[in-house]
Design a protein around this motif. Structure first.
Motif, PDB file in Angstrom:
ATOM      1  N   GLU A  42       0.992  -1.030   0.126  1.00 42.36           N
ATOM      2  CA  GLU A  42      -0.035  -0.001   0.042  1.00 42.36           C
ATOM      3  C   GLU A  42       0.856   1.132  -0.074  1.00 42.36           C
ATOM      4  O   GLU A  42       0.302   2.288  -0.232  1.00 42.36           O
ATOM      5  N   GLN A  43       2.209   1.121   0.189  1.00 44.48           N
ATOM      6  CA  GLN A  43       2.962   2.276   0.028  1.00 44.48           C
ATOM      7  C   GLN A  43       3.057   2.856  -1.340  1.00 44.48           C
ATOM      8  O   GLN A  43       3.535   3.784  -1.516  1.00 44.48           O
ATOM      9  N   LEU A  44       2.573   2.135  -2.407  1.00 47.84           N
ATOM     10  CA  LEU A  44       2.394   2.416  -3.614  1.00 47.84           C
ATOM     11  C   LEU A  44       1.341   3.306  -4.220  1.00 47.84           C
ATOM     12  O   LEU A  44       0.892   3.594  -5.095  1.00 47.84           O
ATOM     13  N   GLN A  45       0.364   3.282  -3.006  1.00 51.03           N
ATOM     14  CA  GLN A  45      -0.978   4.135  -3.268  1.00 51.03           C
ATOM     15  C   GLN A  45      -0.595   5.567  -3.596  1.00 51.03           C
ATOM     16  O   GLN A  45       0.262   6.201  -3.324  1.00 51.03           O
ATOM     17  N   HIS A  46      -1.749   6.232  -4.259  1.00 50.51           N
ATOM     18  CA  HIS A  46      -1.796   7.759  -4.476  1.00 50.51           C
ATOM     19  C   HIS A  46      -1.528   8.251  -3.146  1.00 50.51           C
ATOM     20  O   HIS A  46      -1.788   7.893  -2.072  1.00 50.51           O
ATOM     21  N   THR A  47      -0.491   9.268  -3.161  1.00 50.66           N
ATOM     22  CA  THR A  47      -0.021  10.116  -2.053  1.00 50.66           C
ATOM     23  C   THR A  47       1.041   9.313  -1.261  1.00 50.66           C
ATOM     24  O   THR A  47       1.527   9.949  -0.276  1.00 50.66           O
ATOM     25  N   GLY A  48       1.242   8.187  -1.795  1.00 48.13           N
ATOM     26  CA  GLY A  48       2.257   7.470  -0.765  1.00 48.13           C
ATOM     27  C   GLY A  48       2.004   6.719   0.424  1.00 48.13           C
ATOM     28  O   GLY A  48       2.761   6.328   1.316  1.00 48.13           O
ATOM     29  N   GLU A 268      17.155  -3.959   2.218  1.00 43.07           N
ATOM     30  CA  GLU A 268      18.042  -4.935   1.757  1.00 43.07           C
ATOM     31  C   GLU A 268      17.631  -6.370   1.204  1.00 43.07           C
ATOM     32  O   GLU A 268      18.435  -6.747   0.370  1.00 43.07           O
ATOM     33  N   GLU A 269      16.724  -6.840   1.541  1.00 40.95           N
ATOM     34  CA  GLU A 269      16.190  -8.079   1.424  1.00 40.95           C
ATOM     35  C   GLU A 269      15.295  -8.007   0.319  1.00 40.95           C
ATOM     36  O   GLU A 269      14.984  -9.022  -0.554  1.00 40.95           O
ATOM     37  N   HIS A 270      14.352  -6.849   0.186  1.00 45.35           N
ATOM     38  CA  HIS A 270      13.298  -6.980  -0.821  1.00 45.35           C
ATOM     39  C   HIS A 270      13.266  -5.748  -1.800  1.00 45.35           C
ATOM     40  O   HIS A 270      12.378  -5.670  -2.472  1.00 45.35           O
ATOM     41  N   ARG A 271      14.286  -4.727  -1.725  1.00 50.96           N
ATOM     42  CA  ARG A 271      14.250  -3.674  -2.138  1.00 50.96           C
ATOM     43  C   ARG A 271      12.953  -2.620  -2.133  1.00 50.96           C
ATOM     44  O   ARG A 271      12.222  -2.102  -3.122  1.00 50.96           O
ATOM     45  N   VAL A 273      11.186   0.395  -0.279  1.00 50.42           N
ATOM     46  CA  VAL A 273      11.504   1.609   0.718  1.00 50.42           C
ATOM     47  C   VAL A 273      10.161   1.932   1.261  1.00 50.42           C
ATOM     48  O   VAL A 273       9.152   2.391   0.708  1.00 50.42           O
ATOM     49  N   VAL A 274       9.978   1.773   2.486  1.00 45.69           N
ATOM     50  CA  VAL A 274       8.875   2.326   3.308  1.00 45.69           C
ATOM     51  C   VAL A 274       9.171   3.312   4.436  1.00 45.69           C
ATOM     52  O   VAL A 274      10.654   3.587   5.010  1.00 45.69           O
ATOM     53  N   GLU A 275       8.258   3.952   5.143  1.00 43.00           N
ATOM     54  CA  GLU A 275       8.563   4.551   6.368  1.00 43.00           C
ATOM     55  C   GLU A 275       8.475   3.913   7.503  1.00 43.00           C
ATOM     56  O   GLU A 275       8.308   2.707   7.590  1.00 43.00           O
ATOM     57  N   HIS A 276       8.955   4.546   8.546  1.00 43.37           N
ATOM     58  CA  HIS A 276       9.021   3.785   9.525  1.00 43.37           C
ATOM     59  C   HIS A 276       7.706   3.085  10.256  1.00 43.37           C
ATOM     60  O   HIS A 276       7.674   2.111  10.846  1.00 43.37           O
ATOM     61  N   ALA A 277       6.520   3.751   9.907  1.00 46.52           N
ATOM     62  CA  ALA A 277       5.303   3.198  10.340  1.00 46.52           C
ATOM     63  C   ALA A 277       4.924   1.839   9.713  1.00 46.52           C
ATOM     64  O   ALA A 277       4.447   0.989  10.190  1.00 46.52           O
ATOM     65  N   ALA A 278       5.334   1.634   8.253  1.00 44.83           N
ATOM     66  CA  ALA A 278       5.167   0.509   7.667  1.00 44.83           C
ATOM     67  C   ALA A 278       6.113  -0.444   8.057  1.00 44.83           C
ATOM     68  O   ALA A 278       5.686  -1.610   8.403  1.00 44.83           O
ATOM     69  N   ALA A 303       5.143   5.411   2.232  1.00 38.11           N
ATOM     70  CA  ALA A 303       6.724   5.190   1.776  1.00 38.11           C
ATOM     71  C   ALA A 303       6.892   6.932   1.950  1.00 38.11           C
ATOM     72  O   ALA A 303       7.776   7.092   1.098  1.00 38.11           O
ATOM     73  N   ASN A 304       6.182   7.779   2.702  1.00 41.41           N
ATOM     74  CA  ASN A 304       6.507   9.132   2.640  1.00 41.41           C
ATOM     75  C   ASN A 304       7.944   9.284   3.686  1.00 41.41           C
ATOM     76  O   ASN A 304       7.431   9.571   4.718  1.00 41.41           O
ATOM     77  N   THR A 305       9.076   9.091   3.220  1.00 43.91           N
ATOM     78  CA  THR A 305      10.133   9.071   3.867  1.00 43.91           C
ATOM     79  C   THR A 305      11.327   9.433   3.289  1.00 43.91           C
ATOM     80  O   THR A 305      11.407   9.449   1.945  1.00 43.91           O
TER      81      THR A 305
END
Length: 312
Positions: A42-48, A268-271, A273-278, A303-305
């Motif tokens: 869901e980090q790929l959602q609109h607005t991140g 590192e394992e899945h490439r 990029v997510v924010e700490h909440a995720a 992913a707003n990080t």
């Protein structure tokens, strides 16, 4: 529940939200991540972030009932909820006025303005921005939205669960992080309707939902965590606390060190990029998804990080 506390949405509310936002948000991608483990991206959602779902549902529902004013919507939030509200308002062709503390990062102000929002800086902390937002709504007639404590916002977030089940019909457990509880409430309502267990994860020092569950009602908590930018609600909603008390829900706390490690591992394992909440949700599994069933899905909520610290 107090007389003025918004109720949790029903599963019917979640289904209605799915109809309203269909074609207006990105369907979540669900990918395998190991034996018995899947990531809901869901980090790929609109607005991140997932917030786009609730914002779209909130505004569309008010348009549907004829209660969306010409003055548009207003919200106090310097984070994901503000971005989602501004984006959704632009999609519905109505104005959005977003209140932020004067200390808000310039990058967020610029992003909000790129969505066409009228950005107003008020006070030095969120509470002052919220007061200014409510005063503006009362004087202008703009519809006041909330970052998480509204059944339409939670129902919109809950649409995630059925999308995950469409891809994983035998889903046993869904794992989500929680701040104020909008995402958790919506997802849990839908999950429990299908007999799917819910693991809700919070930072040890940012534990509004866990503390409310322990007390039996929402309580204020200190906010000190690397995930506080997204999970930093000082108190969870009544809807979240009541939902967390239902059978099938497990509340878990994780230290900041585990959150940081989970975020690094996702990169590192899945490439990813997510924010700490995720990463907080992923940290809750501690590498042992098998403990929660044969099919476990972790919601990576945003992913707003700044990814600069993820370089290897």
């Amino acid at each position: 529940m107090t007389d003025h506390a918004p109720a949790a949405p029903s599963y019917d509310d979640v289904r209605a939200a799915a109809g309203r936002i269909a074609g207006r948000v990105r369907p979540v991608a669900v990918v395998p991540a190991g034996e018995g483990l899947w990531f809901a991206l869901e980090q790929l959602q609109h607005t991140g972030s997932f917030k786009a779902r609730g914002a779209r549902n909130f505004i569309a529902a008010h348009r549907e009932t004829g209660t969306l004013p010409a003055a548009g919507v207003t919200i106090a939030s310097g984070g994901n909820a503000g971005l989602a509200c501004a984006w959704a308002a632009r999609g519905e062709g109505v104005p959005a006025t977003v209140f932020l503390p004067e200390s808000a990062p310039r990058v967020k102000v610029d992003k909000l303005r790129s969505y066409g929002a009228d950005v107003r800086l008020a006070g030095t902390e969120y509470a002052e921005a919220l007061a200014a937002c409510e005063e503006f709504g009362a004087g202008s007639g703009a519809l006041v939205s909330h970052a998480y404590d509204h059944p339409l916002i939670a129902a919109g977030a809950g649409t995630l669960l059925d999308e995950i089940r469409d891809r994983l019909p035998e889903l046993d457990t869904v794992v989500v992080s929680a701040g104020g509880g909008g995402l958790f409430t919506g997802v849990a309502v839908a999950a429990l309707a299908h007999g799917v267990r819910v693991l809700v994860v919070e930072p040890e020092n940012c534990r509004a939902l866990n503390a409310g569950l322990t007390a039996g009602h929402p309580v204020d908590v200190p906010v000190r965590s690397i995930a506080a930018d997204a999970l930093g609600a000082r108190r969870a909603s009544w809807a979240a606390v009541r939902t967390a008390a239902r059978p099938g829900v497990t509340s878990l706390l994780v230290p900041d060190a585990a959150i940081a490690e989970a975020r690094r591992a996702l990169w590192e394992e899945h490439r990813l990029v997510v924010e700490h909440a995720a990463a907080t949700a992923y940290a809750g599994l501690a590498g042992r998804p098998g403990e929660y069933g044969k099919q476990v899905a972790v919601v990576l909520c945003g992913a707003n990080t700044d990814p600069s610290d993820l370089a290897v």
